[in-house]
Scaffold this motif. Structure first.
Motif, PDB file in Angstrom:
ATOM      1  N   HIS A 120      -9.111   0.491  -0.880  1.00  0.00           N
ATOM      2  CA  HIS A 120      -9.627   1.685  -1.903  1.00  0.00           C
ATOM      3  C   HIS A 120      -8.471   1.969  -2.225  1.00  0.00           C
ATOM      4  O   HIS A 120      -7.751   2.377  -3.439  1.00  0.00           O
ATOM      5  N   LEU A 121      -7.442   2.483  -1.255  1.00  0.00           N
ATOM      6  CA  LEU A 121      -6.267   2.917  -1.802  1.00  0.00           C
ATOM      7  C   LEU A 121      -4.666   1.986  -1.814  1.00  0.00           C
ATOM      8  O   LEU A 121      -4.066   2.875  -3.352  1.00  0.00           O
ATOM      9  N   THR A 122      -5.324   1.031  -1.934  1.00  0.00           N
ATOM     10  CA  THR A 122      -4.506  -0.273  -2.614  1.00  0.00           C
ATOM     11  C   THR A 122      -4.948  -0.273  -4.377  1.00  0.00           C
ATOM     12  O   THR A 122      -4.303  -0.313  -5.000  1.00  0.00           O
ATOM     13  N   SER A 123      -5.912  -0.083  -4.708  1.00  0.00           N
ATOM     14  CA  SER A 123      -6.655   0.168  -5.545  1.00  0.00           C
ATOM     15  C   SER A 123      -6.374   1.305  -6.957  1.00  0.00           C
ATOM     16  O   SER A 123      -6.319   1.151  -7.822  1.00  0.00           O
ATOM     17  N   GLU A 124      -6.211   2.722  -5.435  1.00  0.00           N
ATOM     18  CA  GLU A 124      -5.440   3.482  -6.878  1.00  0.00           C
ATOM     19  C   GLU A 124      -4.170   3.605  -6.785  1.00  0.00           C
ATOM     20  O   GLU A 124      -3.360   3.930  -7.883  1.00  0.00           O
ATOM     21  N   VAL A 125      -3.129   2.548  -5.902  1.00  0.00           N
ATOM     22  CA  VAL A 125      -2.039   2.180  -6.048  1.00  0.00           C
ATOM     23  C   VAL A 125      -2.046   1.417  -7.198  1.00  0.00           C
ATOM     24  O   VAL A 125      -1.184   1.601  -8.320  1.00  0.00           O
ATOM     25  N   ALA A 168      -4.004   1.077 -10.030  1.00  0.00           N
ATOM     26  CA  ALA A 168      -3.821   1.791 -11.346  1.00  0.00           C
ATOM     27  C   ALA A 168      -2.928   2.596 -11.953  1.00  0.00           C
ATOM     28  O   ALA A 168      -3.219   1.837 -13.079  1.00  0.00           O
ATOM     29  N   ARG A 169      -2.362   3.465 -10.703  1.00  0.00           N
ATOM     30  CA  ARG A 169      -1.425   4.198 -10.913  1.00  0.00           C
ATOM     31  C   ARG A 169      -0.184   3.333 -11.667  1.00  0.00           C
ATOM     32  O   ARG A 169       0.710   3.144 -12.216  1.00  0.00           O
ATOM     33  N   LEU A 172       0.970   7.120  -2.330  1.00  0.00           N
ATOM     34  CA  LEU A 172      -0.760   7.428  -1.941  1.00  0.00           C
ATOM     35  C   LEU A 172      -0.966   6.778  -1.207  1.00  0.00           C
ATOM     36  O   LEU A 172      -2.601   6.323  -0.394  1.00  0.00           O
ATOM     37  N   TYR A 173      -0.328   5.687  -0.232  1.00  0.00           N
ATOM     38  CA  TYR A 173      -0.354   4.657   0.940  1.00  0.00           C
ATOM     39  C   TYR A 173      -0.482   5.466   2.214  1.00  0.00           C
ATOM     40  O   TYR A 173      -1.005   5.231   2.998  1.00  0.00           O
TER      41      TYR A 173
END
Length: 252
Positions: free
Chosen positions: A89-94, A96-97, A217-218
């Protein structure tokens, strides 16, 4: 006393490396049109090459990121499936950013802490998996954790896999090793095993804040026990990433 000696060794290593790096060339490596980054764990790609990736994405380059594991062993007291889901999930946010689409990220789901090493069970299968991805993506350059990233051992295993893919496939692809844990855990005697003529510094002064935001974010989101989902990195190691260059060595 042991902690003091460990910290002293770190400061000596970091000071030596920065002094030696001042003598190597600064490069941008902007000529590649298709770039692949192999990350043993989700966060290695940003800690080691985040600034470079930001610049290449903004230049419209084709980016592929291969995550070998889900990083499920970062918090061993929590169920591995829960940790893996949170780290993905954190990777998906990273991503996207960063501006990298989900289709550009590929997960192999190899066991965290036990990526197959050369001559071990599962190595051949993992090589075939990665080779299929590399063949399809046809990158001009492949970046993987440096072979002297001596701990965690998954980083060495990642290099073994990528190196085997490039050598056996006879692919027209430049291979680079990027630094992550090398700053913190590499024995000082190994500095003489680095081919300094093949090392270059990738500046990211202009995107330094953006890389920090991606790293946060990570590294900042915490599990219920208060520790980061991505694990607790030593403070001295985090300080090493303030160096405004990312370091790679051309292997092939």
């Amino acid at each position: 006393m042991r902690d003091i000696l460990r910290l002293l060794r770190y400061w000596v290593r970091r000071t030596f490396l920065r002094c030696r790096l001042a003598l190597v060339s600064k490069e941008t490596l902007d000529d590649y049109q298709s770039i692949m980054v192999v990350a043993p764990h989700p966060d290695d790609e940003i800690l080691g090459l985040g600034g470079y990736l930001i610049r290449q994405v903004r230049s419209g380059k084709r980016i592929t990121i291969v995550y070998l594991t889900d990083g499920e062993k970062s918090l061993e007291e929590i169920e591995s499936d829960v940790v893996a889901a949170q780290r993905r999930h954190l990777t998906s946010e990273v991503l996207a950013r960063l501006g990298v689409s989900p289709e550009q990220a590929i997960w192999l789901h190899l066991p965290d802490g036990a990526i197959p090493r050369r001559d071990s069970d599962g190595f051949g299968k993992a090589v075939l998996q990665l080779a299929s991805i590399v063949t399809d993506a046809a990158p001009d350059a492949l970046f993987v954790t440096h072979p002297l990233d001596t701990w965690p051992f998954d980083h060495i295993a990642a290099f073994d896999l990528a190196g085997e893919v490039i050598r056996k496939g006879r692919l027209h692809c430049d291979l680079y090793g990027y630094w992550v844990w090398l700053w913190y855990s590499m024995p000082l005697t190994n500095v003489f095993r680095i081919d300094w003529n093949a090392v270059c510094r990738l500046p990211f002064h202009d995107v330094r804040q953006e890389k920090k935001e991606l790293s946060d974010l990570y590294l900042k989101p915490a599990a219920p026990d208060g520790r980061p989902w991505s694990g607790v990195l030593p403070k001295a190691m985090r300080n090493a990433f303030r160096y405004p260059y990312e370091v790679v060595e051309r292997i092939i």
